[in-house]
Design a protein around this motif. Structure first.
Motif, PDB file in Angstrom:
ATOM      1  N   TYR A 270       0.825  -1.218   0.000  1.00 46.67           N
ATOM      2  CA  TYR A 270       0.000   0.000   0.000  1.00 46.67           C
ATOM      3  C   TYR A 270       0.855   1.262   0.000  1.00 46.67           C
ATOM      4  CZ  TYR A 270      -3.830  -3.155   0.968  1.00 46.67           C
ATOM      5  OH  TYR A 270      -4.754  -4.169   0.871  1.00 46.67           O
TER       6      TYR A 270
ATOM      7  N   TRP B 278      -4.092 -14.716  20.902  1.00 49.08           N
ATOM      8  CA  TRP B 278      -4.609 -13.423  20.424  1.00 49.08           C
ATOM      9  C   TRP B 278      -3.745 -12.323  21.046  1.00 49.08           C
ATOM     10  CZ3 TRP B 278      -7.058  -9.184  22.904  1.00 49.08           C
ATOM     11  CH2 TRP B 278      -7.684  -8.279  22.036  1.00 49.08           C
TER      12      TRP B 278
ATOM     13  N   LEU C 148      -1.505   1.786  13.103  1.00 51.48           N
ATOM     14  CA  LEU C 148      -2.846   1.411  13.540  1.00 51.48           C
ATOM     15  C   LEU C 148      -2.773   0.311  14.593  1.00 51.48           C
ATOM     16  CD1 LEU C 148      -4.663   1.316  10.098  1.00 51.48           C
ATOM     17  CD2 LEU C 148      -4.867   3.054  11.885  1.00 51.48           C
ATOM     18  N   PRO C 149      -3.815   0.200  15.401  1.00 50.61           N
ATOM     19  CA  PRO C 149      -3.836  -0.898  16.384  1.00 50.61           C
ATOM     20  C   PRO C 149      -3.577  -2.236  15.700  1.00 50.61           C
ATOM     21  CG  PRO C 149      -5.661   0.597  16.775  1.00 50.61           C
ATOM     22  CD  PRO C 149      -5.003   1.049  15.495  1.00 50.61           C
TER      23      PRO C 149
ATOM     24  N   TYR D 253      -3.738  -6.368  15.768  1.00 56.23           N
ATOM     25  CA  TYR D 253      -4.372  -7.567  16.300  1.00 56.23           C
ATOM     26  C   TYR D 253      -3.760  -8.768  15.593  1.00 56.23           C
ATOM     27  CZ  TYR D 253      -8.048  -4.325  17.768  1.00 56.23           C
ATOM     28  OH  TYR D 253      -8.738  -3.280  18.321  1.00 56.23           O
TER      29      TYR D 253
ATOM     30  N   ASN E 293      -3.792 -13.119  15.413  1.00 53.24           N
ATOM     31  CA  ASN E 293      -4.409 -14.382  15.823  1.00 53.24           C
ATOM     32  C   ASN E 293      -3.590 -15.539  15.268  1.00 53.24           C
ATOM     33  OD1 ASN E 293      -7.368 -13.467  16.744  1.00 53.24           O
ATOM     34  ND2 ASN E 293      -6.705 -12.228  15.008  1.00 53.24           N
TER      35      ASN E 293
ATOM     36  N   PHE F  13      -6.324 -14.613  10.331  1.00 50.85           N
ATOM     37  CA  PHE F  13      -7.287 -13.855   9.525  1.00 50.85           C
ATOM     38  C   PHE F  13      -6.619 -13.049   8.421  1.00 50.85           C
ATOM     39  CE2 PHE F  13      -9.333 -14.526  13.656  1.00 50.85           C
ATOM     40  CZ  PHE F  13     -10.394 -15.307  13.216  1.00 50.85           C
TER      41      PHE F  13
ATOM     42  N   ASN G 229      -4.406 -10.767   8.222  1.00 53.42           N
ATOM     43  CA  ASN G 229      -4.366  -9.316   8.368  1.00 53.42           C
ATOM     44  C   ASN G 229      -3.152  -8.738   7.665  1.00 53.42           C
ATOM     45  OD1 ASN G 229      -6.654  -9.284   9.996  1.00 53.42           O
ATOM     46  ND2 ASN G 229      -5.436  -9.717  11.819  1.00 53.42           N
ATOM     47  N   GLU G 230      -3.356  -7.583   7.072  1.00 46.52           N
ATOM     48  CA  GLU G 230      -2.243  -6.863   6.462  1.00 46.52           C
ATOM     49  C   GLU G 230      -1.816  -5.807   7.466  1.00 46.52           C
ATOM     50  OE1 GLU G 230      -4.581  -5.765   3.095  1.00 46.52           O
ATOM     51  OE2 GLU G 230      -3.424  -7.061   1.794  1.00 46.52           O
ATOM     52  N   TYR G 231      -0.584  -5.843   7.886  1.00 48.72           N
ATOM     53  CA  TYR G 231      -0.191  -4.966   8.977  1.00 48.72           C
ATOM     54  C   TYR G 231       1.309  -4.715   8.964  1.00 48.72           C
ATOM     55  CZ  TYR G 231       1.629  -9.077  11.439  1.00 48.72           C
ATOM     56  OH  TYR G 231       2.350 -10.194  11.772  1.00 48.72           O
TER      57      TYR G 231
ATOM     58  N   LEU H 267       7.152   1.231  10.837  1.00 48.23           N
ATOM     59  CA  LEU H 267       6.870   1.895   9.566  1.00 48.23           C
ATOM     60  C   LEU H 267       7.630   1.264   8.405  1.00 48.23           C
ATOM     61  CD1 LEU H 267       6.863   5.754  10.213  1.00 48.23           C
ATOM     62  CD2 LEU H 267       4.975   4.355   9.395  1.00 48.23           C
ATOM     63  N   SER H 268       6.931   1.037   7.315  1.00 46.56           N
ATOM     64  CA  SER H 268       7.520   0.566   6.056  1.00 46.56           C
ATOM     65  C   SER H 268       8.122  -0.835   6.148  1.00 46.56           C
ATOM     66  CB  SER H 268       8.601   1.544   5.558  1.00 46.56           C
ATOM     67  OG  SER H 268       8.103   2.848   5.494  1.00 46.56           O
ATOM     68  N   ARG H 269       7.707  -1.585   7.176  1.00 49.15           N
ATOM     69  CA  ARG H 269       8.192  -2.973   7.326  1.00 49.15           C
ATOM     70  C   ARG H 269       6.990  -3.902   7.273  1.00 49.15           C
ATOM     71  NH1 ARG H 269      13.841  -2.934   7.163  1.00 49.15           N
ATOM     72  NH2 ARG H 269      14.544  -1.049   8.210  1.00 49.15           N
TER      73      ARG H 269
ATOM     74  N   ALA I 270     -11.614 -11.516  18.071  1.00 45.96           N
ATOM     75  CA  ALA I 270     -10.279 -11.419  17.491  1.00 45.96           C
ATOM     76  C   ALA I 270     -10.329 -11.232  15.988  1.00 45.96           C
ATOM     77  CB  ALA I 270      -9.487 -12.678  17.820  1.00 45.96           C
TER      78      ALA I 270
ATOM     79  N   CYS J  40     -12.164  -9.329  14.385  1.00 46.81           N
ATOM     80  CA  CYS J  40     -12.314  -7.920  14.042  1.00 46.81           C
ATOM     81  C   CYS J  40     -10.930  -7.312  13.901  1.00 46.81           C
ATOM     82  CB  CYS J  40     -13.064  -7.170  15.144  1.00 46.81           C
ATOM     83  SG  CYS J  40     -14.646  -7.891  15.516  1.00 46.81           S
ATOM     84  N   ASN J  41     -10.739  -6.568  12.873  1.00 44.08           N
ATOM     85  CA  ASN J  41      -9.431  -5.955  12.702  1.00 44.08           C
ATOM     86  C   ASN J  41      -9.525  -4.744  11.801  1.00 44.08           C
ATOM     87  OD1 ASN J  41      -6.773  -5.530  13.027  1.00 44.08           O
ATOM     88  ND2 ASN J  41      -6.108  -7.441  12.074  1.00 44.08           N
ATOM     89  N   HIS J  42      -8.566  -3.895  11.960  1.00 38.39           N
ATOM     90  CA  HIS J  42      -8.487  -2.753  11.068  1.00 38.39           C
ATOM     91  C   HIS J  42      -7.894  -3.206   9.746  1.00 38.39           C
ATOM     92  CE1 HIS J  42      -9.251   0.545  13.984  1.00 38.39           C
ATOM     93  NE2 HIS J  42      -9.007  -0.444  14.816  1.00 38.39           N
TER      94      HIS J  42
ATOM     95  N   SER K 149      -5.888  -2.619   6.231  1.00 31.80           N
ATOM     96  CA  SER K 149      -4.746  -1.798   5.894  1.00 31.80           C
ATOM     97  C   SER K 149      -5.205  -0.569   5.132  1.00 31.80           C
ATOM     98  CB  SER K 149      -3.767  -2.588   5.042  1.00 31.80           C
ATOM     99  OG  SER K 149      -3.233  -3.618   5.819  1.00 31.80           O
ATOM    100  N   PRO K 150      -4.433   0.498   5.221  1.00 27.77           N
ATOM    101  CA  PRO K 150      -4.873   1.736   4.617  1.00 27.77           C
ATOM    102  C   PRO K 150      -4.889   1.650   3.104  1.00 27.77           C
ATOM    103  CG  PRO K 150      -2.623   1.912   5.398  1.00 27.77           C
ATOM    104  CD  PRO K 150      -3.138   0.605   5.870  1.00 27.77           C
TER     105      PRO K 150
ATOM    106  N   ALA L  49      12.669   4.960   7.892  1.00 21.06           N
ATOM    107  CA  ALA L  49      11.285   4.930   8.342  1.00 21.06           C
ATOM    108  C   ALA L  49      10.313   5.093   7.185  1.00 21.06           C
ATOM    109  CB  ALA L  49      11.035   6.017   9.382  1.00 21.06           C
ATOM    110  N   GLY L  50      10.799   5.575   6.052  1.00 18.27           N
ATOM    111  CA  GLY L  50       9.921   5.749   4.898  1.00 18.27           C
ATOM    112  C   GLY L  50       8.844   6.791   5.133  1.00 18.27           C
TER     113      GLY L  50
ATOM    114  N   LYS M 134       3.298   6.415  -0.848  1.00 15.43           N
ATOM    115  CA  LYS M 134       4.246   7.182  -0.037  1.00 15.43           C
ATOM    116  C   LYS M 134       5.329   7.805  -0.913  1.00 15.43           C
ATOM    117  CE  LYS M 134       3.901   4.831   4.404  1.00 15.43           C
ATOM    118  NZ  LYS M 134       4.595   3.914   5.335  1.00 15.43           N
TER     119      LYS M 134
END
Lengths: 685, 376
Positions: A212, A600, A622-623, A625, A627, A652, A654-656, A660-662, B21, B23-25, B27-28, B52-53, B79
């Motif tokens: 992203y 979790w 962002l927070p 999470y 699993n 799940f 998750n993309e996270y 930063l940038s890692r 669990a 539930c999650n945010h 990615s932007p 840090a980019g 970015k």
């Protein structure tokens, strides 16, 4: 409906009780098939007076061969682990402090790099640790100085089982990840024991992810954009190749004398992943960290009825390399090339004396000699960064007194000297009071001063090192409750601790106008909050057994230092990369030979700027999470025990990112096969 | 029975926790914001923190005094990169060299939309970490590099790679850095900052290094050409911090004036050493030089020495601590002076706008480590 309501009530109530399990005994629960069964008792040890400590469950340390101690701490403690991904740097932070405020001991010897002051927990396979105890806040003074946040004591133990035993674990995971582990242990007539461990882990670690941070524009002949999309990329230069070998041997004469020695060798080669905003082609570059390390500790202990003495001697060598250069055929360009050679010699003597009932006196003296030679080549420096040695001396006296059966108090006094720089003596007071005996409900409190002397990089690194740096100073106090109850096979325990810490002269590296970084005593930090834990387990019912452990930490860590200037907006703000809330729980369900484990993990948002900017997308993370789930089955045959375990990480998908940038891996899988042959002697039992 | 009920509770609890669990945010994934900023404006490039980019681009409208932060990301849903080094505007396009990302962006100066990019991978391995861009004409632009011993040539309209100029310099301690480019007729002067004392002279017809100027001080960092065709060069003097042999050079910054035609050094003035000079700029007429040397100094290009008294004192707080000035440029259209304060290098920096007379006109927050200004 009633059951559902109860469940939800439990769910809502859980965070209030969270915290890692505190061991109030010597016993460690272990897996039934390969590890001895343990009995949990609730004796209050005089040695543990007032200590806010967490002992990591052996099951957690032995969950799978791919885990490092960093992973275990992430899943089972209130610490915040700042990780750049698997096999990349992972540091631990207690109570909203910095990684250098977490002191680590291995078999009694300080494990933090004297050069950097920090510890990379990703380099410690959890299978190479038999016992891990976390000392929170002031409690760290019971074992070492400098733990402004806390201390972690890692230990290895010799085999406690008679005869020859073996264990082999083979792990195969996503991204061409292979983990091998072999352990052979031997005990003869309770006198001799030996233990050999070997692990070898490799991975391409080239997971694919949607980037992203980049966007591809497809254009037509007139350069108009036809379509834009975030590209799918792979993690570049994330490979690793780690080998660990550990040998320990011990002799016990059964007359109170015990000799032991442990040697641990590591060789590691790890690619440093490219940033998600890097447009260079990784095939043109080598960006790699290498490590060769040998650590060894020899011990002698004598135990008598009223006193103990112990001696330790240790040596550690570490050769750390970092290479970043282009691999183009015509011109070789070193972007950065650095080497550091660290040698440490360690001696310690400890004595415990029980002069009268309810009294315990402990005294210890330790000395370290660290020598570091560090050089590099970068756009900001060429040649030796420094080549120097530093002698350290540490003395501790601890007095514990139990005037009444329910009340115990302890006083600790430490004195530390670095080279000729005698530090101010560090005092600490701790106490606990047993409020309710059936619940082992105990009130604990402690108060202490503490300080951390600058690392050798802080003082001597050229360019930038600041020989005028002062030690960071801390004042902390905490109070809390712990409890434990066992009824009819049901077991529940937990703790809640509030803490308040002030750290002044916090060392911070900032770039100067020439581009290199300089450390200064600039910050003053107020870290406070709550740590809590809950653990519960059921008896076995119709083959079913359940276990829950949960941890929660609320850790505001606020900058109260002087402003750099009137534009400085960092005053009163949360420190960078320190979450205010950290939560995790593990549920373990077993049914006959089957086992299901669910992890979790949650960290609240983390700011990446000292002013806690939220106007930019890069201003906060962002927070988070996470699993993870694993299901396994044990097999028991006449001559061999085995288990098969499938782990799904990031269930799940998750993309996270955690830094930063890692980018971090998407859902991934690993399969582990464990084989433990039962050789002649114990196959009969 | 009681035990079974408890077991059921535990199972339910587990299911509930698993559902929680899940539930999650996500990615932007930002949408692209539309901008349309016509007329005069100031781009402020903020380096961000190394590795840090988080480099960002801000835009400031001097007439309305409105600032927009993070415009590159907002306009393009991507970015900017890691360590934005420089921004150069030419014919409605801003070229942004993002050093540690190995990319040069070309964006529209009104919409901030990406028009194209040149990445390290497109240059047959001749570009590694781009530092500065000089656009010669609509078909030819040059980019210097922190590590590569080449100056990359590309088409600034299509962003297509065209070739390179070998700096033909022996590596200084393993480095062959090139920094800023100053055109003079058919000649390009290029200073070499990293472990060097050289200014390269490049013939644009031959596209080759034909000569060099060697300074007495190490690490020329900034370079300008005034209205009298005098080349002004600022060095940082290397990294000697304590006089020991393991530190590089003597840490004494120097200011040089060099005649561009004869390439002769006409003056050499050592500057304060307690903090390195980081930047200099010329007024619109090219007859006045501004230099950060702790405070901001001003001198006519015909003066023999830097004035003793600063033109603008770096602001101090109530306890006498001085702001660290990090970036400087002068608006070529109105002569206003822009100074950047990086504060603690880990938070949003502050930009000060002064009139040509030295009066504070405005100040505003931008991104982390603002270091470079470009004017349209």
């Amino acid at each position: 409906m009633r059951i559902c309501a109860r469940s939800l009530l439990c769910l809502l109530a859980a965070p209030a009780f969270l915290h890692a399990r505190e061991a109030d005994d010597e016993a460690i629960p272990e897996r039934r098939d390969t590890l001895r069964t343990v009995q949990v008792t609730a004796t209050r040890r005089l040695r543990d007076t007032g200590l806010q400590m967490t002992r990591l469950d052996t099951l957690a340390l032995r969950e799978n061969i791919s885990l490092s101690v960093a992973d275990v701490l992430t899943q089972h403690s209130t610490l915040f682990i700042k990780s750049y991904g698997r096999a990349t740097e992972s540091t631990a932070e207690f109570r909203g402090t910095s990684p250098s405020h977490t002191q680590v001991l291995w078999n009694g010897m300080r494990f933090n790099s004297p050069m950097l002051g920090t510890m990379d927990f990703s380099l410690i396979p959890s299978y190479f640790v038999d016992d891990a105890t976390l000392y929170h806040g002031a409690s760290s003074l019971a074992v070492t100085d400098g733990g402004l946040g806390g201390a972690i004591e890692l230990r290895t133990r010799s085999s406690a089982q008679e005869g020859l035993r073996g264990q082999y674990v083979q792990g195969i995971g996503s991204y061409e990840t292979f983990d091998q582990f072999l352990r052979l242990s031997y005990q003869s007539g309770r006198h001799w024991s030996a233990n050999t461990r070997l692990s070898y882990g490799t991975s391409e670690n080239d997971f694919r992810y949607t980037n992203y941070d980049k966007k591809v524009d497809e254009r037509d002949a007139q350069a108009g954009i036809v379509r834009s999309y975030h590209p799918r990329e792979r993690n570049r230069s994330g490979y690793f190749d780690d080998i660990n070998l550990m040998q320990d041997v011990a002799y016990n004469d059964l007359h109170g004398n015990r000799w032991g020695a442990t040697v641990w060798c590591t060789t590691s080669k790890r690619g440093l992943p490219f940033l998600s905003v890097d447009y260079k082609d990784d095939s043109d570059f080598k960006n790699e960290q290498t490590l060769t390390a040998v650590r060894s500790v020899a011990t002698y202990d004598h135990t008598a009825s009223q006193w103990n003495i112990g001696f330790k001697a240790g040596y550690a060598h570490q050769n750390l390399g970092y290479d970043y250069h282009t691999t183009r055929a015509d011109v070789q360009t070193d972007i950065t090339r650095s080497r550091s050679y660290v040698n440490t010699v360690f001696l310690q003597a400890t004595a415990d004396l029980l002069p009268a009932p309810g009294w315990m006196l402990t005294a210890s003296a330790a000395t370290y000699y660290n020598h570091v030679r560090s050089w590099d080549r970068s756009p900001f420096h060429i040649g030796d960064n420094f080549d120097t040695g530093r002698w350290e001396g540490h003395a501790t006296a601890q007095l514990r007194w139990r005037p009444r059966e329910r009340f115990t108090m302890a006083a600790v006094l430490r004195e530390d000297i670095y080279r000729t720089d005698m530090q101010v003596p560090i005092p600490a007071l701790m106490a606990d009071y047993l409020l309710v005996r059936p619940w082992q409900l105990t009130l604990k409190a402690s108060v202490a001063r503490n300080q951390r002397y600058p690392s050798m990089d802080d003082l001597y690194y050229k360019p930038g090192g600041n020989p005028d740096l002062k030690a960071e100073k801390g004042f902390t106090y905490d109070a809390g409750l712990s409890w434990h109850r066992q009824v009819g096979g049901y077991e529940v325990g937990g703790s809640v601790t509030g803490f308040d810490s002030y750290i002044s002269d916090w060392i911070q590296w900032t770039p100067n106008t020439k581009g290199f970084w300089v450390p200064e005593n600039v910050k003053r930090v107020h870290a406070y909050g709550v740590e809590s834990s809950l653990n519960a387990s059921t008896p076995e019912v119709r083959g079913w057994k359940a276990q829950l452990t949960a941890n929660y930490a609320f850790t505001p860590s606020i900058n109260r230092g002087r402003r750099v200037n009137s534009d400085d907006a960092s005053y009163g703000k949360q420190l960078c990369y320190v979450p205010r809330h950290s939560t995790n729980f593990t549920v373990r369900l077993t049914w006959r030979q089957w086992e299901l484990t669910y992890h979790w993990i949650h960290y609240s948002e983390r700011f990446t700027t000292t002013s806690n900017e939220t106007r930019y997308i890069t201003g906060r993370l962002l927070p988070y999470y996470m699993n993870n789930v694993a299901v396994g089955r044990r097999f028991q045959w006449r001559n061999v025990h085995a288990s098969l375990r499938l782990a799904v990480n990031n269930l799940f998908d998750n993309e996270y990112v955690t830094v930063l940038s890692r980018p971090m891996p998407p859902r991934n899988y690993a399969l582990y096969l464990e084989i433990s042959p039962l050789w002649k002697k114990h196959a009969k039992h | 029975m009681y035990a079974s009920a408890r077991m059921s509770n535990l199972c339910m609890l587990s299911v509930a926790l698993v559902l929680l669990a899940a539930c999650n945010h996500s990615s932007p994934g930002l949408s692209e914001e539309d901008f349309s900023h016509q007329g005069r404006g100031v781009f402020i490039l903020c380096e961000g923190n190394f590795q840090a980019g988080n480099s960002t681009l801000s835009y400031y409208d001097p007439s309305t005094r409105k600032v927009e932060n993070g415009v590159f990301q907002r306009a393009n849903d991507r970015k900017l990169g890691d360590t934005g080094q420089s921004i150069t505007i030419d014919r409605g396009t801003a070229y942004i060299a993002v050093e540690n990302s190995g990319i040069i962006w070309a964006i529209d100066t009104e919409t901030f939309r990406v028009k194209g990019q040149l990445t390290a991978g497109q240059t047959e391995q001749h570009m590694i970490n781009p530092r500065y861009v000089y656009v010669s004409n609509a078909e030819k632009a040059y980019a210097t590099d922190l590590y590569a011993p080449y100056i990359t040539i590309f088409n600034p309209t299509t962003l297509a790679y065209r070739g390179y100029i070998s700096t033909a310099q022996p590596q200084a301690y393993g480095y062959s850095n090139t920094e800023r480019i100053v055109p003079y007729g058919q000649t390009l002067f290029v200073n070499c900052w990293c472990y060097s004392r050289s200014i390269l002279v490049i013939d644009t017809q031959q596209e080759a290094v034909t000569d060099s100027i060697v300074l007495s001080s190490w690490q020329p960092k900034a370079m300008l050409l005034d209205c009298h065709n005098k080349l002004w060069v600022l060095t940082d003097g290397g990294y000697g911090t304590d006089g020991s042999t393991s530190s590089f050079s003597d840490n004494v910054p120097h200011l040089y004036r060099i005649d561009a035609a004869t390439r002769r050094i006409e003056s050499d003035e050592p500057l304060d050493t307690d903090e390195a000079s980081v930047e200099m700029a010329l007024n619109p007429r090219g007859d006045t030089l501004y230099i950060i040397n702790n405070d901001l100094y001003r001198m006519a290009v015909t003066d023999a020495h830097l004035s003793v008294r600063p033109f603008i004192k770096a602001p101090k707080d109530s306890q006498g601590r001085r702001h660290k000035l990090y970036g400087l440029n002068v608006n070529p259209y109105d002569g206003d002076i822009y100074l950047a304060d990086a504060v603690d290098y880990s938070q949003a920096g502050v930009v000060y706008r002064y009139s040509r007379e030295g009066q504070l006109v405005d100040h505003f927050r931008v991104g982390i480590n603002p270091s470079c200004f470009a004017f349209k």
